[in-house]
Motif scaffolding. Structure first.
Motif, PDB file in Angstrom:
ATOM      1  N   GLU A  38       0.827  -1.201   0.000  1.00 26.91           N
ATOM      2  CA  GLU A  38       0.000   0.000   0.000  1.00 26.91           C
ATOM      3  C   GLU A  38       0.868   1.261   0.000  1.00 26.91           C
ATOM      4  OE1 GLU A  38      -3.186   0.593  -0.193  1.00 26.91           O
ATOM      5  OE2 GLU A  38      -4.334  -1.141   0.535  1.00 26.91           O
TER       6      GLU A  38
ATOM      7  N   HIS B  51       3.176   1.586  -3.252  1.00 28.12           N
ATOM      8  CA  HIS B  51       2.397   1.873  -4.460  1.00 28.12           C
ATOM      9  C   HIS B  51       1.810   3.278  -4.413  1.00 28.12           C
ATOM     10  CE1 HIS B  51      -1.107   1.131  -7.343  1.00 28.12           C
ATOM     11  NE2 HIS B  51      -0.015   0.981  -8.044  1.00 28.12           N
ATOM     12  N   TRP B  52       1.568   3.791  -3.226  1.00 23.12           N
ATOM     13  CA  TRP B  52       1.020   5.139  -3.063  1.00 23.12           C
ATOM     14  C   TRP B  52       2.101   6.205  -3.235  1.00 23.12           C
ATOM     15  CZ3 TRP B  52      -0.732   7.340   2.324  1.00 23.12           C
ATOM     16  CH2 TRP B  52      -1.338   8.601   2.147  1.00 23.12           C
TER      17      TRP B  52
ATOM     18  N   ALA C 227       5.224   3.033  -7.247  1.00 21.96           N
ATOM     19  CA  ALA C 227       4.171   3.947  -7.709  1.00 21.96           C
ATOM     20  C   ALA C 227       4.000   3.929  -9.225  1.00 21.96           C
ATOM     21  CB  ALA C 227       4.469   5.358  -7.225  1.00 21.96           C
TER      22      ALA C 227
ATOM     23  N   ARG D 164      -3.703  -2.119  -8.637  1.00 22.21           N
ATOM     24  CA  ARG D 164      -4.303  -2.042  -7.312  1.00 22.21           C
ATOM     25  C   ARG D 164      -3.658  -3.054  -6.380  1.00 22.21           C
ATOM     26  NH1 ARG D 164     -10.739  -2.242  -7.651  1.00 22.21           N
ATOM     27  NH2 ARG D 164     -10.416  -1.597  -5.490  1.00 22.21           N
TER      28      ARG D 164
ATOM     29  N   ALA E 104      -2.865   4.353   4.677  1.00 19.42           N
ATOM     30  CA  ALA E 104      -3.486   4.445   3.354  1.00 19.42           C
ATOM     31  C   ALA E 104      -4.756   3.611   3.292  1.00 19.42           C
ATOM     32  CB  ALA E 104      -2.494   3.988   2.280  1.00 19.42           C
TER      33      ALA E 104
ATOM     34  N   ARG F  12      -8.657   5.142   2.919  1.00 21.94           N
ATOM     35  CA  ARG F  12      -9.520   4.767   1.803  1.00 21.94           C
ATOM     36  C   ARG F  12     -10.927   4.370   2.277  1.00 21.94           C
ATOM     37  NH1 ARG F  12      -5.899   1.971  -0.662  1.00 21.94           N
ATOM     38  NH2 ARG F  12      -6.506  -0.049   0.167  1.00 21.94           N
TER      39      ARG F  12
END
Length: 315
Positions: free
Chosen positions: A121, A124-125, A130, A153, A305, A309
């Motif tokens: 998470e 990737h954020w 990323a 995702r 994160a 969400r």
């Protein structure tokens, strides 16, 4: 006109060595941080006492009243449906109701995920994954965990354990693992495994220092053969597991964080070399190998994160 205030969440990163917590903004910034050792060999309440201590310290911060939820990244396996955790390296926690206990203590909704998924998470954020639609993100520390980014995702799986690469068997006739299998990656590539293999090969810590993976890394930098061999074994095991994952789900990149990864070239150089041996299929070759960018805060940022969400949209 006054803008909508940035949402705040609390995050907890629970591992076999330490438990960390933070208050995190909607942009991933840390307003406050707390940490204490994990009583991994203690009873269930002794382990939770560390979590409670971290949460209590955070709750004393002036920003705490604005915290809307708590994200928790835990060593696994986890059960996100039941809100429970059973970390392999915390023997007293088997089906421990961590979500309920944290919700009772904080009065906030709690979002649970595995520590490898939390790393995925975060990276990737805001980190090294990323720019990729398909990636494997790994924690190599006291244990070995992982999380998958698939089709852009993070993919936690039905119970929150997808990508739990530390318990792939890379030696079918290897040593028994506490998880019940044999020859698991965690038993070859984790920090304690590196120490164990270095000691078996003759390495001893300098002076009165403790036998840690950091000490093995220090010895390896001086050319100690046993220390170098232990890191090479860890890298080879990692390469085998990564290649298997690439064959299964076609990843583009691998991001590795955790304490062992902070040894830098001692791990990444032999890992890159061994990957060329194990990635024989054309679609598994050319993996981009990156150290995690978010350092020791990655688990906290990733847990935050996931919690952010789940917040309702601002009215």
């Amino acid at each position: 006109m006054t803008g909508t205030p940035s949402p705040l969440v609390a995050a907890v990163d629970l591992g076999g060595t330490k438990t960390a917590g933070a208050i995190v903004t909607g942009a991933g910034g840390l307003l406050a941080r707390a940490e204490c050792p994990t009583a991994a060999d203690g009873d269930a309440e002794a382990v939770f006492a560390g979590v409670a201590r971290v949460l209590d310290e955070l709750s004393g911060h002036p920003a705490w009243p604005g915290v809307a939820a708590v994200g928790v990244g835990s060593a696994g396996p986890v059960d996100t449906v039941a809100g429970a955790v059973s970390p392999v390296n915390i023997p007293s926690w088997r089906g421990f109701p961590l979500v309920r206990r944290i919700a009772e203590r904080t009065g906030r909704p709690v979002r649970l995920l595995g520590d490898g998924v939390a790393l995925a998470e975060a990276e990737h954020w805001l980190g090294a994954a990323a720019g990729y639609r398909d990636a494997l993100c790994m924690v190599v520390s006291t244990g070995v965990g992982g999380g998958l980014v698939l089709d852009g995702r993070v993919h936690p799986g039905p119970s929150g354990n997808a990508g739990h690469i530390g318990h792939l068997s890379v030696r079918w006739d290897g040593d028994p693992c506490p998880c019940g299998s044999r020859g698991c990656l965690e038993g070859l590539a984790s920090g304690p495994a590196i120490v164990r293999h270095a000691r078996t090969a003759g390495w001893r810590p300098a002076g009165a220092g403790p036998p840690t993976a950091v000490a093995v890394a220090d010895a390896a930098r001086t050319g100690d053969g046993a220390a170098l061999a232990a890191f090479d074994l860890a890298a080879r095991a990692l390469a085998a597991a990564i290649a298997g994952t690439a064959a299964l789900v076609e990843i583009q990149a691998v991001v590795i964080g955790g304490g062992v990864a902070r040894s830098g070239p001692l791990l990444f150089d032999p890992l890159a070399r061994h990957l060329t041996r194990y990635t024989g299929l054309p679609f598994t070759r050319g993996l981009h190998l990156h150290p995690a960018r978010l350092g020791p805060n990655a688990g906290l940022v990733g847990a935050a994160a996931a919690a952010l969400r789940e917040l309702p949209p601002p009215s």
